[in-house]
Scaffold this motif. Structure first.
Motif, mmCIF file in Angstrom:
data_model
loop_
_atom_site.group_PDB
_atom_site.id
_atom_site.type_symbol
_atom_site.label_atom_id
_atom_site.label_comp_id
_atom_site.label_asym_id
_atom_site.label_seq_id
_atom_site.Cartn_x
_atom_site.Cartn_y
_atom_site.Cartn_z
ATOM 1 N N ASN A 22 0.838 -1.191 0.000
ATOM 2 C CA ASN A 22 0.000 0.000 0.000
ATOM 3 C C ASN A 22 0.869 1.236 0.000
ATOM 4 O O ASN A 22 1.952 1.238 0.569
ATOM 5 C CB ASN A 22 -0.857 0.037 1.265
ATOM 6 N N SER A 23 0.380 2.305 -0.595
ATOM 7 C CA SER A 23 1.079 3.584 -0.498
ATOM 8 C C SER A 23 0.971 4.078 0.944
ATOM 9 O O SER A 23 -0.098 4.045 1.546
ATOM 10 C CB SER A 23 0.433 4.597 -1.433
ATOM 11 N N LYS A 26 -1.742 6.573 1.835
ATOM 12 C CA LYS A 26 -3.122 6.128 2.096
ATOM 13 C C LYS A 26 -3.558 6.411 3.527
ATOM 14 O O LYS A 26 -4.693 6.764 3.779
ATOM 15 C CB LYS A 26 -3.254 4.619 1.851
ATOM 16 N N LYS A 30 -7.088 9.049 4.825
ATOM 17 C CA LYS A 30 -8.317 8.797 5.578
ATOM 18 C C LYS A 30 -8.828 10.082 6.254
ATOM 19 O O LYS A 30 -9.991 10.186 6.598
ATOM 20 C CB LYS A 30 -8.115 7.673 6.601
ATOM 21 N N ARG A 322 -4.413 -2.360 -6.257
ATOM 22 C CA ARG A 322 -3.051 -1.886 -5.934
ATOM 23 C C ARG A 322 -2.235 -1.698 -7.219
ATOM 24 O O ARG A 322 -1.479 -0.750 -7.342
ATOM 25 C CB ARG A 322 -2.325 -2.877 -5.013
ATOM 26 N N GLU A 325 -3.499 1.382 -9.111
ATOM 27 C CA GLU A 325 -3.059 2.628 -8.461
ATOM 28 C C GLU A 325 -1.722 3.106 -9.006
ATOM 29 O O GLU A 325 -1.444 4.301 -9.025
ATOM 30 C CB GLU A 325 -2.945 2.425 -6.938
ATOM 31 N N SER B 167 4.585 6.483 -4.526
ATOM 32 C CA SER B 167 3.930 5.545 -5.455
ATOM 33 C C SER B 167 4.860 5.160 -6.597
ATOM 34 O O SER B 167 4.833 4.022 -7.068
ATOM 35 C CB SER B 167 2.665 6.165 -6.047
#
Lengths: 492, 492
Positions: A22-23, A26, A30, A322, A325, B167
Motif C-alpha cells: 500500500n502507499s 493512504k 483517511k 493496488r 493505483e 507511489s
C-alpha cells in the motif's frame, strides 16, 4: 439463503502481486474529508482550473424499436448533460459530476457506474458466492495484462485454447509465461483433453486457464453449459483460476437456419427470455471464487471508450486495485461521466433493450454471412459450424484435396493455407489464416493427444468476421473468397 | 542545420521489451484500407452501433483575461462539438470524429492531437536531435509503469531522488527493481554526489535515473539548468537513460518575494517571455536521444482525463507502442475527441495563454502559502526555500531543538516527526512527514555520503501543498500547523 464465501486462493498470486505494498500516503488520506481538517497532504489541482464546465452526449432513447443502428432524430434522442458541479446536475440522474470524474479519484471506478454494473452482473450471472466485487479497467486487453501481472511470474505456465487471440498469447509470452494449448473441437475446449493433460502433469501445475468461451476468437465457437461445468470442476480439482475473457458474451444469437422463411419470428420476446437464453457463464457456476471474469463495453457500446471491468472475489481484486493505483489509475473521467450518464438514463431495462437489439443485429449479420458461404464456397472442400455467438465464423478447408497437396506442397497444409491467402488477396478479399492463431507452449510431459490430432495434417481454417462491414460488402467479399478457393482448387 | 540522429540504446531494453513480438495480424492490417479490398479480418464493430451521435464540451475562450478560473459566461464560452461522422464536423476544426475515436485505432494516439502535442513540444523544448517522437499514454503513472516494463528486469538497479514520490518508488519495488537514492539538497539532485556514486559503482550500472526535476515531489525543489547539464553529461558518461517525470513543468512561478508591493507587476509579458522563463528540460539538452520525457494534462487541464504522452527517440518508443497494444491500447476516445477539440480551437497560442494563466494562479497560491508560513511558524526552529515550481512546499524543522529530543525521543528525529504529525492532526491540519518519501535501496558499494549527511540526524521536513485548497483555508491550515509546532516545542 446465505451464499458461501470465496475460498482463499492467495497462494496463486504472482511474486509481483504479493510484494506490492500500500502507499504510505493512504494512511493520511483517511483524513481527507474529515470535518474541520485542513488537508494539505495531496497534490490535487482545484476543479476551478478544469476547463470543462459541461459536457453532453446525444444518445438514442430506449427501447430502440427501429433497431440500435437507427438514425437518431428529435423523437428518439436523449441528451446526457453532465456539469462540473453537482449543484448544476439534476440529482435524480445519479450523475458523476466533472469536478469528481476529472479529479484524482476512485481507482475502483466511480461508485455510480460500478453499482450499475454490479447490479447488471447479478441480474445476468446471479453470482453464487458472497464476497465478489468489480473493479474498473481500461478494457479487456488491459484487464488481461493486469491479470497476468497479478497471477503469474516469469517461468509459470498457463492453459490456453489451442487456437486463441494472438495478442492475448503475445501478452503472456512477453512476460515469460509458458502457454499450454488445450485441445478444442468445433464446440470449443474439450474437457476430457484438459482432464487428461492435467492428470498427467508433472511439476507445478498451470495457475490459470485463459478462455474466450463465448464467440471464441478465432474459432467462433461457443462452449456449452455442460462443458463449462466439467471445466469448472477440473479447476476445483487441479486448483487453477479460470479467466473468462468475455467481450462477445452479449453477441449471442439465434441458432442458424438455412430456411429463410422461418427467420422472421422474434425468438427473444422479452428481457427475461433474453437473459435465460444466454449460455451460463463460468461466473454463474463459481461457488469458490475461482473465476475472474473480464467484461467490457468494447463490443456492446464502443471500443474507444476504453472501459472494462473485472469481476472476481474481493480478496484477489484488491491486488488489481493496488496495481491500477500505480498504472492506469482508472478509466477516463469523461468516459465515466458520459457512460454513467447514458446508463443511468437508460436504466437496467433500457440497457437490456440495447443488448436485445444487438442480438438481433448480429443474428442477421451472421445469417447473411453463412448464407453467402453456403452459396459461394465450393461444398466439396469446406465445412463449417454456423456460430451462435461473437463476431467470427470459421470455414474449415480440406487441404489434402488441393491439386498440389501431394506434389509441390509436400503434404504441408500450411502451404495450401498460404496459397489460398495469397489468392484471396489477389481477388480483393481477406480472411485470416487459422494457423496465425495457433497457440504454442510445452506441456509437461509433452501433450500427446494434440500432436496426434489427425485433422491438423489435412485441414486448415480461415477466420472471417461479419461484424466490420456492411451486408452488401460482406456478401461481395465472401463471393470473392469463394472464387479464390475455386481457382486454387481448379473447380471453375 | 541538420540535427543529429539518436544513438542506439537498445542494449538498455528489458528482457520483456526485447522479447515482445509484433502481432502477426499486423501484416494483414496493411490491407485494411486498400481500395477494392473487402477486409473480413478484424473484429471491429460497426460505428452504426456506437450509441454516441454527438458530444460537446463547454470550455473557456482564450486569452482568459480574467484568469483561468473565471466563471464561463456566454461571452467567453467556446463550445466544442464533435460528431460521429466527419461529414457533420466542420473540417476546419481538425476534429477526431467519434466513428474513429470510439473505434479500435491508433495506439500512438489520434494523429490530430499527437501532431498538436509534437508542435507544442518543439515550441517549448526545441528537441536537439532528429528522430524523436511522442506516444500517447493514460497519464504519467502509467507512463512510468510502462517505462519500467520497457527498460528494467527483476534485479536491475535504477537511480532515484533521495526523496521521491512514494507511489513511483512502489511501482519499481513491486517489479523487483532496486532503487538507489541519489543525494539531494534544497535545490534538488546533487550532480557531484551522483558522479561519485557512479564512479565507485561495481557491477552492472543503473539503467535509468528517475527524476521529477521541476517542482519535485515531495521537496518542491527545481533543478537548475547547470545541474541538469552536469547530470546529462553523467548520463552520457555512464550510459543511463534519464526519465524526466514532468507533470509540474508548467507550474513554474515567479521568484518569491516577501515584499508584497513588488508582486503586482506582471513578470511574463508575452508568450515568448513565458517560454524563455521556463527552466530548460533534460529533453532540450538531449543530443543523444537518452531522455524519456513523461508529460501529462493532469496538472494543466485535469487529472481525470487520463491522457499523457511519452517523448523520446522513436526506436525506443516503438517498444512502448508494442506494450500499449497489449495493455492500455490508447487513451479514451471521448477524451481524445474532446481534448483535441479544445486544443484545435484554442490553438498553440491559446494553449500557451492557458499555461501563462496557470503560472499566475500558482504564483499567487505559493505567495499566500509562504507568507502564512513566515507569519505563523516559529522562526526559531524552521527553515524553507520558497518553491519556484510545482504544487508543493516543504518546511524543514530542527528536531534537535525539540524539548524531548535528548530524553524521551532518544535523539531520533523520526520520533519528533511523528509527534508533530499527531499534534497537527489534533489541531485539524495535515501535511505529510518527509520520511514517508525516503527512497531506499542498496548501492554497490553502499553509498557513504548519504549515510553521513549530518542533517538527517537532526532535521526533518514536512510536505504541504498550496494547490488543493482555497486560499483562506490554506492560510487557516498553516496557522493551525504553526500552532501545533509551537505546542510541541513549548513556544507558546
Amino acid at each position: 439463503m446465505t451464499k458461501p464465501q470465496a475460498k482463499d486462493l492467495t497462494h496463486l498470486l504472482s511474486a509481483e502481486a504479493v510484494s506490492r505494498k500500500n502507499s504510505p500516503l493512504k494512511s493520511a488520506f483517511k483524513y481527507f474529508k474529515e470535518p474541520g481538517m485542513t488537508f494539505l497532504g495531496g497534490g490535487l489541482p482545484l476543479a476551478d482550473y478544469f476547463p470543462f464546465e459541461k459536457i453532453t452526449a446525444e444518445v438514442p432513447t430506449p427501447s430502440f424499436p427501429n433497431g440500435i443502428g437507427a438514425k437518431i432524430t428529435d423523437e428518439n434522442k436523449t441528451v446526457v448533460e453532465v456539469y462540473k458541479r453537482a449543484a448544476d446536475n439534476k440529482p435524480e440522474n445519479n450523475d458523476v459530476e466533472l469536478a469528481r470524474s476529472l479529479q484524482y479519484g476512485y481507482t475502483e471506478g466511480a461508485p455510480e457506474i460500478m453499482e450499475f454494473l454490479k447490479e447488471h452482473t447479478d441480474l445476468i450471472h446471479k453470482v453464487p458466492y458472497e464476497d465478489w466485487d468489480a473493479v474498473a479497467s481500461v478494457g479487456n486487453t488491459e484487464s488481461w495484462e493486469s491479470t497476468l501481472r497479478t497471477f503469474v511470474t516469469r517461468g509459470d505456465s498457463i492453459l490456453v485454447e489451442e487456437y486463441s487471440f494472438s495478442s492475448a498469447l503475445e501478452t503472456a509470452h512477453a512476460q515469460g509465461v509458458n502457454t499450454i494449448p488445450v485441445q478444442m473441437d468445433e464446440y470449443g475446449l474439450i474437457p476430457e483433453a484438459l482432464s487428461q493433460l492435467l492428470d498427467q502433469w508433472v511439476g507445478p501445475k498451470p495457475k490459470l486457464l485463459y478462455t474466450i468461451c463465448t464467440g471464441q476468437n478465432p474459432t467462433g465457437s461457443c462452449l456449452s453449459a455442460e462443458r463449462r461445468k466439467a471445466i469448472y470442476d477440473l479447476a476445483v480439482k487441479h486448483d487453477f483460476i479460470i479467466i473468462e475473457d468475455e467481450p462477445y458474451y452479449f453477441l449471442q444469437m439465434e441458432t442458424y437456419t438455412s430456411d429463410k422463411s422461418s427467420r422472421g419470428g422474434k425468438h427473444v420476446h422479452d428481457r427475461e427470455e433474453f437473459i435465460s437464453a444466454l449460455v451460463p457463464s463460468f461466473l454463474s457456476l463459481d461457488v469458490e471464487g475461482r473465476v475472474v471474469r473480464l467484461d467490457s463495453f468494447s463490443k456492446v457500446l464502443a471500443p474507444g471508450l476504453r472501459f472494462g471491468w473485472i469481476i472476481g472475489q474481493s480478496t484477489l481484486l484488491e491486488r488489481y486495485v493496488r496495481l491500477h493505483e500505480v498504472s492506469i489509475q482508472c478509466p477516463s473521467g469523461l468516459t465515466q461521466s458520459l457512460v454513467n450518464g447514458l446508463l443511468q438514463r437508460w436504466g437496467q431495462n433500457g440497457y437490456l433493450d440495447w443488448l436485445i437489439g444487438l442480438r438481433a443485429e448480429y443474428t442477421h449479420k451472421r445469417d447473411v454471412a453463412i448464407d453467402a458461404v453456403t452459396e459461394y464456397f465450393p461444398k466439396e472442400i469446406i465445412s463449417y459450424v454456423p456460430p451462435v455467438a461473437g463476431m467470427f465464423f470459421t470455414v474449415t478447408i480440406d487441404a489434402s484435396k488441393h491439386p498440389k497437396f501431394d506434389t509441390e506442397y509436400e503434404k504441408d497444409p500450411l502451404k495450401v493455407e498460404t496459397a489460398i491467402y495469397e489468392q484471396s488477396i489477389k481477388q480483393g478479399t481477406l480472411m485470416i489464416p487459422g494457423s496465425w492463431f495457433k497457440s504454442e507452449g510445452e506441456s509437461n510431459p509433452p501433450q500427446k493427444p494434440l500432436a496426434e490430432n489427425p485433422s491438423h495434417k489435412t485441414h486448415i481454417f480461415f477466420r472471417g468476421t461479419y461484424a466490420a462491414v456492411p451486408l452488401d460488402e460482406l456478401q461481395f467479399g465472401l463471393k470473392k473468397f469463394g472464387k479464390a478457393l475455386k481457382i486454387e482448387y481448379g473447380l471453375e
